[in-house]
Design a protein around this motif. Structure first.
Motif, PDB file in Angstrom:
ATOM      1  N   ALA A  49      10.711  52.235  54.788  1.00 30.80           N
ATOM      2  CA  ALA A  49      11.585  53.125  55.551  1.00 30.80           C
ATOM      3  C   ALA A  49      12.910  52.436  55.892  1.00 30.80           C
ATOM      4  N   HIS A  50      12.837  51.166  56.283  1.00 30.51           N
ATOM      5  CA  HIS A  50      14.045  50.425  56.654  1.00 30.51           C
ATOM      6  C   HIS A  50      14.979  50.294  55.454  1.00 30.51           C
ATOM      7  N   GLU A  51      14.431  49.984  54.297  1.00 30.26           N
ATOM      8  CA  GLU A  51      15.267  49.823  53.113  1.00 30.26           C
ATOM      9  C   GLU A  51      15.855  51.159  52.665  1.00 30.26           C
ATOM     10  N   ALA A  52      15.111  52.257  52.894  1.00 29.38           N
ATOM     11  CA  ALA A  52      15.657  53.578  52.563  1.00 29.38           C
ATOM     12  C   ALA A  52      16.856  53.916  53.450  1.00 29.38           C
ATOM     13  N   MET A  53      16.931  53.294  54.618  1.00 26.55           N
ATOM     14  CA  MET A  53      18.055  53.501  55.529  1.00 26.55           C
ATOM     15  C   MET A  53      19.223  52.572  55.232  1.00 26.55           C
ATOM     16  N   GLY A  54      19.051  51.701  54.249  1.00 27.91           N
ATOM     17  CA  GLY A  54      20.110  50.765  53.901  1.00 27.91           C
ATOM     18  C   GLY A  54      19.919  49.387  54.484  1.00 27.91           C
ATOM     19  N   GLY A  55      18.802  49.154  55.150  1.00 32.68           N
ATOM     20  CA  GLY A  55      18.528  47.841  55.714  1.00 32.68           C
ATOM     21  C   GLY A  55      17.845  46.927  54.719  1.00 32.68           C
ATOM     22  N   ARG A  56      17.571  45.731  55.177  1.00 29.90           N
ATOM     23  CA  ARG A  56      16.851  44.768  54.353  1.00 29.90           C
ATOM     24  C   ARG A  56      15.747  44.145  55.189  1.00 29.90           C
ATOM     25  N   THR A  57      14.541  44.095  54.628  1.00 27.15           N
ATOM     26  CA  THR A  57      13.396  43.537  55.329  1.00 27.15           C
ATOM     27  C   THR A  57      12.855  42.333  54.581  1.00 27.15           C
ATOM     28  N   TYR A  58      12.870  41.183  55.239  1.00 32.62           N
ATOM     29  CA  TYR A  58      12.184  40.004  54.712  1.00 32.62           C
ATOM     30  C   TYR A  58      10.720  40.059  55.165  1.00 32.62           C
ATOM     31  N   VAL A  59       9.807  39.780  54.257  1.00 34.49           N
ATOM     32  CA  VAL A  59       8.388  39.712  54.602  1.00 34.49           C
ATOM     33  C   VAL A  59       7.938  38.276  54.341  1.00 34.49           C
ATOM     34  N   VAL A  60       7.611  37.565  55.419  1.00 28.99           N
ATOM     35  CA  VAL A  60       7.282  36.139  55.336  1.00 28.99           C
ATOM     36  C   VAL A  60       5.792  36.011  55.044  1.00 28.99           C
ATOM     37  N   VAL A  61       5.465  35.389  53.892  1.00 29.94           N
ATOM     38  CA  VAL A  61       4.072  35.361  53.425  1.00 29.94           C
ATOM     39  C   VAL A  61       3.711  33.986  52.872  1.00 29.94           C
ATOM     40  N   SER A  62       2.416  33.724  52.854  1.00 32.12           N
ATOM     41  CA  SER A  62       1.911  32.467  52.312  1.00 32.12           C
ATOM     42  C   SER A  62       1.959  32.468  50.789  1.00 32.12           C
ATOM     43  N   ASP A  63       2.290  31.308  50.214  1.00 35.74           N
ATOM     44  CA  ASP A  63       2.294  31.218  48.749  1.00 35.74           C
ATOM     45  C   ASP A  63       0.884  31.042  48.183  1.00 35.74           C
ATOM     46  N   ARG A  64      -0.130  31.015  49.054  1.00 31.88           N
ATOM     47  CA  ARG A  64      -1.514  30.909  48.580  1.00 31.88           C
ATOM     48  C   ARG A  64      -2.137  32.268  48.270  1.00 31.88           C
ATOM     49  N   ARG A  65      -1.434  33.350  48.516  1.00 32.68           N
ATOM     50  CA  ARG A  65      -1.994  34.688  48.358  1.00 32.68           C
ATOM     51  C   ARG A  65      -1.208  35.492  47.328  1.00 32.68           C
ATOM     52  N   GLU A  66      -1.854  36.556  46.835  1.00 33.04           N
ATOM     53  CA  GLU A  66      -1.195  37.488  45.927  1.00 33.04           C
ATOM     54  C   GLU A  66      -0.574  38.611  46.756  1.00 33.04           C
ATOM     55  N   HIS A  67       0.648  38.958  46.447  1.00 30.98           N
ATOM     56  CA  HIS A  67       1.364  39.991  47.189  1.00 30.98           C
ATOM     57  C   HIS A  67       1.972  40.959  46.168  1.00 30.98           C
ATOM     58  N   ASP A  68       1.569  42.242  46.247  1.00 30.77           N
ATOM     59  CA  ASP A  68       2.011  43.170  45.202  1.00 30.77           C
ATOM     60  C   ASP A  68       2.720  44.417  45.711  1.00 30.77           C
ATOM     61  N   TYR A  69       2.986  44.508  47.013  1.00 37.85           N
ATOM     62  CA  TYR A  69       3.800  45.630  47.466  1.00 37.85           C
ATOM     63  C   TYR A  69       5.231  45.444  46.953  1.00 37.85           C
ATOM     64  N   ALA A  70       5.810  46.548  46.495  1.00 39.76           N
ATOM     65  CA  ALA A  70       7.145  46.475  45.887  1.00 39.76           C
ATOM     66  C   ALA A  70       8.248  46.382  46.937  1.00 39.76           C
ATOM     67  N   GLU A  71       8.044  47.006  48.097  1.00 35.36           N
ATOM     68  CA  GLU A  71       9.087  47.048  49.106  1.00 35.36           C
ATOM     69  C   GLU A  71       9.100  45.766  49.933  1.00 35.36           C
ATOM     70  N   GLY A  72      10.287  45.401  50.385  1.00 39.47           N
ATOM     71  CA  GLY A  72      10.449  44.180  51.156  1.00 39.47           C
ATOM     72  C   GLY A  72      10.813  43.009  50.262  1.00 39.47           C
ATOM     73  N   THR A  73      11.605  42.086  50.816  1.00 40.08           N
ATOM     74  CA  THR A  73      11.975  40.861  50.111  1.00 40.08           C
ATOM     75  C   THR A  73      11.020  39.751  50.536  1.00 40.08           C
ATOM     76  N   LEU A  74      10.180  39.301  49.608  1.00 43.13           N
ATOM     77  CA  LEU A  74       9.181  38.291  49.946  1.00 43.13           C
ATOM     78  C   LEU A  74       9.838  36.935  50.182  1.00 43.13           C
ATOM     79  N   VAL A  75       9.426  36.293  51.257  1.00 47.78           N
ATOM     80  CA  VAL A  75       9.833  34.919  51.558  1.00 47.78           C
ATOM     81  C   VAL A  75       8.547  34.118  51.635  1.00 47.78           C
ATOM     82  N   ARG A  76       8.305  33.302  50.626  1.00 45.64           N
ATOM     83  CA  ARG A  76       7.047  32.546  50.547  1.00 45.64           C
ATOM     84  C   ARG A  76       7.218  31.169  51.182  1.00 45.64           C
ATOM     85  N   TYR A  77       6.189  30.744  51.889  1.00 42.07           N
ATOM     86  CA  TYR A  77       6.200  29.402  52.457  1.00 42.07           C
ATOM     87  C   TYR A  77       4.937  28.673  52.023  1.00 42.07           C
ATOM     88  N   ALA A  78       5.030  27.365  51.926  1.00 41.44           N
ATOM     89  CA  ALA A  78       3.880  26.522  51.595  1.00 41.44           C
ATOM     90  C   ALA A  78       3.305  25.960  52.887  1.00 41.44           C
TER      91      ALA A  78
END
Length: 402
Positions: A49-78
């Motif tokens: 919804a945020h990106e449809a409004m013209g915003g940008r969403t970072y999603v902070v996630v572990s690099d040990r997992r699989e992430h397959d949602y298309a929306e959001g900009t993934l930020v992986r951490y070790a």
């Protein structure tokens, strides 16, 4: 309908879009259709919804997992945490609770989130932290220049002293709770309401979850659906007990219990799941068990049902499955529990699910009366249409922008 669309467009135009924002998922959780984690579902819906409004969403996630949602900009951490201790353990919780009582801070949960928080992009204007209030420390407020949002989906302050709660809420720009009920637990604990505590109810994907073509199933027994984590406090056993009573008055129904003990596909059954199957065995094919299904498959599960049952044994703060059932045009029989009535409103059917006879009566009234099922289902669908994720994100942006 056209007026409603114009109203939403106007609201979207006037609500400030804070961009970009960062969403902190549960540490080591998946951001994926393959998990039943409500936070991952919510983050994905808000990111879309945020990106449809013209915003940008970072999603902070572990690099040990699989992430397959298309929306959001993934930020992986070790993470340096050992793989054998990825999750925050019960011992760590107990030690942190003791530190909270004696020191007024929870160092272990803060350390647990440190690497994830260090990965938050520097240009994020706001950071949303889900449930783990102990991660919001003085260090975070010093190091992060943007606005901090604590998003409460559960009663996370059960073991906290009032002084601790006040300090962590004071560190946030805004703290949001998914229901008045949940916000009330905070107010009750503190004895007053913090100025920055607000209610932000969950949205629902009304395009993905839609009423099924029930006319095509004419002549088939009505299906009573349970969806959720198959653990004791979710109350599937209450539905099985009611089904055994209901079978004495009619056998023209089916119960479908969808879910597993965990939030993802699992091998084998828990002790509770085995006990459920033993209790349902005398009913034969009147009760069907379906293991965990992913997010892509869920709309069809709801569309294939006629009645939804929420027989919980605890104070459910909101209940994501309730809103999905509403959007799918299903009448809902539920405990009058926690925040559920705030979502269902007057069109919900409320009973004590631990009373098998009363629950069976409520289900009987719906499975034997297609007109009443349709009336309540239409009313709940209309109610769900006012709970879009667009509106949820617009309100979040307004609170962040204040």
């Amino acid at each position: 309908m056209e007026f409603a669309r114009q109203g939403e467009a106007a609201a979207r135009a006037t609500v400030p879009v804070v961009t970009p924002i960062a969403q902190l998922a549960y540490v080591f959780s998946e951001y994926s259709v393959g998990t039943g984690n409500a936070m991952a579902t919510k983050i994905h819906a808000q990111a879309r919804a945020h990106e449809a409004m013209g915003g940008r969403t970072y999603v902070v996630v572990s690099d040990r997992r699989e992430h397959d949602y298309a929306e959001g900009t993934l930020v992986r951490y070790a993470s340096s945490r050992p793989a054998t201790r990825e999750w925050f353990t019960d011992l760590e919780r107990r030690l942190d609770a003791a530190c909270g009582l004696t020191l007024g801070r929870r160092p272990l949960v803060a350390r647990f989130h440190r690497e994830a928080l260090d990965a938050v992009p520097a240009d994020a204007k706001a950071l949303v932290v889900y449930n783990y209030a102990g991660a919001i420390t003085d260090r975070l407020t010093r190091d992060f220049d943007g606005k901090i949002v604590l998003h409460l989906g559960n009663d996370v302050f059960r073991s906290w002293r009032p002084a601790e709660v006040r300090r962590v809420i004071a560190r946030t720009h805004v703290t949001v709770a998914v229901s008045d009920y949940l916000a009330g637990t905070v107010v009750e604990r503190l004895g007053s309401r913090p100025d920055n505590l607000h209610v932000l109810r969950n949205g629902v994907d009304t395009a993905g979850f839609r009423p099924g073509r029930r006319a095509s199933r004419e002549g088939m027994p009505p299906t009573i659906l349970f969806v959720g984590n198959v653990v004791p406090h979710k109350g599937a056993h209450n539905l099985v007990a009611a089904a055994r009573v209901l079978a004495h008055t009619t056998r023209n129904f089916r119960v479908r219990i969808v879910g597993s003990s965990g939030l993802r596909p699992s091998e084998g059954l828990s002790d509770y799941e085995r006990e459920l199957r033993r209790a349902a065995a005398p009913l034969g094919d009147l009760v069907e068990f379906t293991p965990f299904v992913d997010r892509h498959a869920l709309p069809a599960v709801y569309a294939g049902a006629d009645v939804f049952c929420m027989p919980v044994d605890w104070q459910e703060p909101a209940g994501q499955v309730v809103t999905e059932a509403m959007a799918s045009g299903l009448p809902v029989v539920s405990a009058r529990s926690g925040g559920i009535p705030e979502y269902l409103g007057h069109e919900g059917v409320y009973v004590d699910p631990r009373d098998a006879n009363r629950l069976a009566e409520a289900l009987h009234d719906l499975v034997t009366d297609p007109g009443e099922r349709a009336r309540r289902g239409r009313a709940l669908r209309r109610r769900a249409e006012s709970m879009t994720w667009d509106r949820n994100v617009q309100e979040l942006m307004r609170l962040i922008g204040d």
